[in-house]
Design a protein around this motif. Structure first.
Motif, PDB file in Angstrom:
ATOM      1  N   PRO A 145       7.380 -17.585  -1.879  1.00 23.03           N
ATOM      2  CA  PRO A 145       6.917 -17.931  -0.535  1.00 23.03           C
ATOM      3  C   PRO A 145       8.025 -18.415   0.405  1.00 23.03           C
ATOM      4  CG  PRO A 145       5.284 -18.626  -2.097  1.00 23.03           C
ATOM      5  CD  PRO A 145       6.486 -18.148  -2.903  1.00 23.03           C
ATOM      6  N   LYS A 146       8.995 -19.139  -0.124  1.00 23.66           N
ATOM      7  CA  LYS A 146      10.058 -19.617   0.766  1.00 23.66           C
ATOM      8  C   LYS A 146      10.969 -18.491   1.238  1.00 23.66           C
ATOM      9  CE  LYS A 146      13.408 -21.049  -2.767  1.00 23.66           C
ATOM     10  NZ  LYS A 146      14.084 -22.199  -3.346  1.00 23.66           N
ATOM     11  N   ARG A 147      10.864 -17.313   0.646  1.00 23.96           N
ATOM     12  CA  ARG A 147      11.687 -16.164   1.040  1.00 23.96           C
ATOM     13  C   ARG A 147      10.943 -15.179   1.944  1.00 23.96           C
ATOM     14  NH1 ARG A 147      16.051 -18.543  -0.234  1.00 23.96           N
ATOM     15  NH2 ARG A 147      16.524 -18.794  -2.426  1.00 23.96           N
ATOM     16  N   LEU A 148       9.679 -15.459   2.241  1.00 22.51           N
ATOM     17  CA  LEU A 148       8.930 -14.558   3.109  1.00 22.51           C
ATOM     18  C   LEU A 148       9.505 -14.598   4.521  1.00 22.51           C
ATOM     19  CD1 LEU A 148       5.318 -15.366   1.902  1.00 22.51           C
ATOM     20  CD2 LEU A 148       6.600 -13.246   1.512  1.00 22.51           C
ATOM     21  N   PRO A 149       9.549 -13.448   5.201  1.00 17.82           N
ATOM     22  CA  PRO A 149      10.130 -13.420   6.550  1.00 17.82           C
ATOM     23  C   PRO A 149       9.279 -14.186   7.564  1.00 17.82           C
ATOM     24  CG  PRO A 149       9.212 -11.286   5.998  1.00 17.82           C
ATOM     25  CD  PRO A 149       9.113 -12.126   4.757  1.00 17.82           C
ATOM     26  N   HIS A 150       9.953 -14.735   8.546  1.00 14.48           N
ATOM     27  CA  HIS A 150       9.280 -15.511   9.595  1.00 14.48           C
ATOM     28  C   HIS A 150       8.207 -14.671  10.301  1.00 14.48           C
ATOM     29  CE1 HIS A 150       8.536 -18.270  12.842  1.00 14.48           C
ATOM     30  NE2 HIS A 150       8.806 -17.296  13.698  1.00 14.48           N
ATOM     31  N   THR A 151       8.479 -13.395  10.523  1.00 13.83           N
ATOM     32  CA  THR A 151       7.494 -12.563  11.229  1.00 13.83           C
ATOM     33  C   THR A 151       6.183 -12.464  10.452  1.00 13.83           C
ATOM     34  OG1 THR A 151       8.495 -10.578  10.268  1.00 13.83           O
ATOM     35  CG2 THR A 151       9.178 -11.170  12.497  1.00 13.83           C
ATOM     36  N   LEU A 152       6.267 -12.398   9.122  1.00 11.91           N
ATOM     37  CA  LEU A 152       5.048 -12.341   8.322  1.00 11.91           C
ATOM     38  C   LEU A 152       4.307 -13.676   8.362  1.00 11.91           C
ATOM     39  CD1 LEU A 152       3.358 -10.501   6.409  1.00 11.91           C
ATOM     40  CD2 LEU A 152       4.439 -11.756   4.552  1.00 11.91           C
ATOM     41  N   LEU A 153       5.049 -14.778   8.256  1.00  4.29           N
ATOM     42  CA  LEU A 153       4.409 -16.096   8.312  1.00  4.29           C
ATOM     43  C   LEU A 153       3.761 -16.333   9.677  1.00  4.29           C
ATOM     44  CD1 LEU A 153       7.057 -18.198   6.379  1.00  4.29           C
ATOM     45  CD2 LEU A 153       4.846 -17.364   5.539  1.00  4.29           C
ATOM     46  N   HIS A 154       4.390 -15.850  10.729  1.00  2.00           N
ATOM     47  CA  HIS A 154       3.796 -15.965  12.068  1.00  2.00           C
ATOM     48  C   HIS A 154       2.502 -15.137  12.142  1.00  2.00           C
ATOM     49  CE1 HIS A 154       3.454 -16.324  16.392  1.00  2.00           C
ATOM     50  NE2 HIS A 154       3.306 -15.013  16.446  1.00  2.00           N
ATOM     51  N   TYR A 155       2.547 -13.910  11.639  1.00  2.28           N
ATOM     52  CA  TYR A 155       1.357 -13.059  11.625  1.00  2.28           C
ATOM     53  C   TYR A 155       0.239 -13.713  10.805  1.00  2.28           C
ATOM     54  CZ  TYR A 155      -1.649  -9.061  10.645  1.00  2.28           C
ATOM     55  OH  TYR A 155      -2.726  -8.226  10.505  1.00  2.28           O
ATOM     56  N   LEU A 156       0.601 -14.257   9.643  1.00  2.00           N
ATOM     57  CA  LEU A 156      -0.364 -14.951   8.787  1.00  2.00           C
ATOM     58  C   LEU A 156      -1.025 -16.115   9.527  1.00  2.00           C
ATOM     59  CD1 LEU A 156      -1.668 -15.766   6.033  1.00  2.00           C
ATOM     60  CD2 LEU A 156       0.487 -16.886   5.486  1.00  2.00           C
ATOM     61  N   ARG A 199       5.569 -22.485  -9.287  1.00  2.17           N
ATOM     62  CA  ARG A 199       6.644 -22.382  -8.292  1.00  2.17           C
ATOM     63  C   ARG A 199       6.107 -21.806  -6.982  1.00  2.17           C
ATOM     64  NH1 ARG A 199      11.845 -18.243  -8.334  1.00  2.17           N
ATOM     65  NH2 ARG A 199      12.264 -18.499  -6.118  1.00  2.17           N
ATOM     66  N   CYS A 200       5.358 -20.719  -7.071  1.00  2.00           N
ATOM     67  CA  CYS A 200       4.841 -20.084  -5.863  1.00  2.00           C
ATOM     68  C   CYS A 200       3.848 -20.975  -5.123  1.00  2.00           C
ATOM     69  CB  CYS A 200       4.225 -18.733  -6.200  1.00  2.00           C
ATOM     70  SG  CYS A 200       5.458 -17.507  -6.656  1.00  2.00           S
ATOM     71  N   LEU A 201       2.981 -21.648  -5.859  1.00  2.00           N
ATOM     72  CA  LEU A 201       2.028 -22.554  -5.209  1.00  2.00           C
ATOM     73  C   LEU A 201       2.748 -23.721  -4.540  1.00  2.00           C
ATOM     74  CD1 LEU A 201      -0.846 -22.577  -7.829  1.00  2.00           C
ATOM     75  CD2 LEU A 201      -0.905 -21.609  -5.519  1.00  2.00           C
ATOM     76  N   ASP A 202       3.742 -24.298  -5.227  1.00  2.00           N
ATOM     77  CA  ASP A 202       4.503 -25.401  -4.638  1.00  2.00           C
ATOM     78  C   ASP A 202       5.217 -24.951  -3.367  1.00  2.00           C
ATOM     79  OD1 ASP A 202       3.665 -27.055  -6.688  1.00  2.00           O
ATOM     80  OD2 ASP A 202       5.570 -26.930  -7.812  1.00  2.00           O
ATOM     81  N   GLU A 203       5.849 -23.789  -3.420  1.00  2.61           N
ATOM     82  CA  GLU A 203       6.557 -23.286  -2.241  1.00  2.61           C
ATOM     83  C   GLU A 203       5.588 -22.963  -1.107  1.00  2.61           C
ATOM     84  OE1 GLU A 203       9.208 -20.060  -3.131  1.00  2.61           O
ATOM     85  OE2 GLU A 203      10.323 -21.243  -4.607  1.00  2.61           O
ATOM     86  N   ALA A 204       4.430 -22.413  -1.432  1.00  2.00           N
ATOM     87  CA  ALA A 204       3.437 -22.099  -0.402  1.00  2.00           C
ATOM     88  C   ALA A 204       2.980 -23.369   0.309  1.00  2.00           C
ATOM     89  CB  ALA A 204       2.248 -21.370  -1.022  1.00  2.00           C
ATOM     90  N   ARG A 205       2.761 -24.417  -0.462  1.00  2.00           N
ATOM     91  CA  ARG A 205       2.300 -25.683   0.129  1.00  2.00           C
ATOM     92  C   ARG A 205       3.375 -26.344   0.987  1.00  2.00           C
ATOM     93  NH1 ARG A 205      -0.148 -26.387  -5.412  1.00  2.00           N
ATOM     94  NH2 ARG A 205      -2.312 -25.739  -5.128  1.00  2.00           N
ATOM     95  N   GLU A 206       4.636 -26.006   0.760  1.00  3.26           N
ATOM     96  CA  GLU A 206       5.726 -26.571   1.552  1.00  3.26           C
ATOM     97  C   GLU A 206       5.912 -25.864   2.891  1.00  3.26           C
ATOM     98  OE1 GLU A 206       9.254 -26.621  -0.880  1.00  3.26           O
ATOM     99  OE2 GLU A 206       8.300 -27.881  -2.399  1.00  3.26           O
TER     100      GLU A 206
END
Length: 179
Positions: free
Chosen positions: A113-124, A145-152
């Motif tokens: 999750p911490k490596r997802l692009p900003h454009t995708l997070l904005h769309y989300l 790891r993925c859940l922790d990163e998503a929550r951050e």
């Protein structure tokens, strides 16, 4: 016929295909070779997950360019279709296609999750609140790891809840149409 029989006899949530892994990447999703699969998935109201983005293994990747799904979505508008493993390096194309087609989703499997692009997070967080599905790609990326990163990530609680659970629940586990 095999898919139909298997779905009838087992609790199947979706089917999956990887264009780069089949036929040495010679058949992109827009190729008619897949039309019987798409038709059967529509008949069964069964979601289809498809690898998009450049694959990790050293195999041809062009067949997994999300733009190939444009023709698929036009020809099969009731096909519930999910791009899996992200869409790198074509994230913006994937987002644009989701804006265009209501039957298309994207799963963030194989991406920290911490490596997802900003454009995708904005769309989300905006127009795509119901379009992005979470997955960890365990065992390569652990659930924790993925859940922790998503929550951050700086996501609204309702956006995070939809991404982590609600969107997958709605996409994969809604009541199917009678056969």
């Amino acid at each position: 016929r095999s898919l139909e029989s298997f779905v009838r006899d087992h609790p199947v949530s979706y089917t999956v295909m990887g264009p780069s892994f089949w036929g040495d990447g010679l058949y992109p999703p827009s190729d008619a070779v897949y039309y019987p699969l798409y038709t059967k998935c529509c008949e069964l109201d069964l979601p289809l997950c498809m690898n998009t983005g450049i694959p990790g293994p050293p195999i041809p990747g062009e067949a997994q360019h999300p733009m190939h799904l444009d023709r698929v979505c036009v020809r099969f508008p009731v096909l519930r279709l999910c791009m899996i493993h992200g869409a790198d390096p074509w994230w913006d194309v994937a987002i644009r296609l989701m804006l265009k087609y209501r039957n298309l989703r994207l799963m963030t499997s194989a991406w920290s999750p911490k490596r997802l692009p900003h454009t995708l997070l904005h769309y989300l967080s905006t127009r795509g609140k119901d379009r992005i599905l979470f997955a960890s790609d365990y065992p390569v990326l652990s659930f924790q790891r993925c859940l922790d990163e998503a929550r951050e990530l700086e996501l609204a609680p309702e956006v995070l809840a939809a991404w982590l659970h609600g969107n997958a629940e709605a996409f994969f586990f809604r009541a199917r149409k009678p056969a």
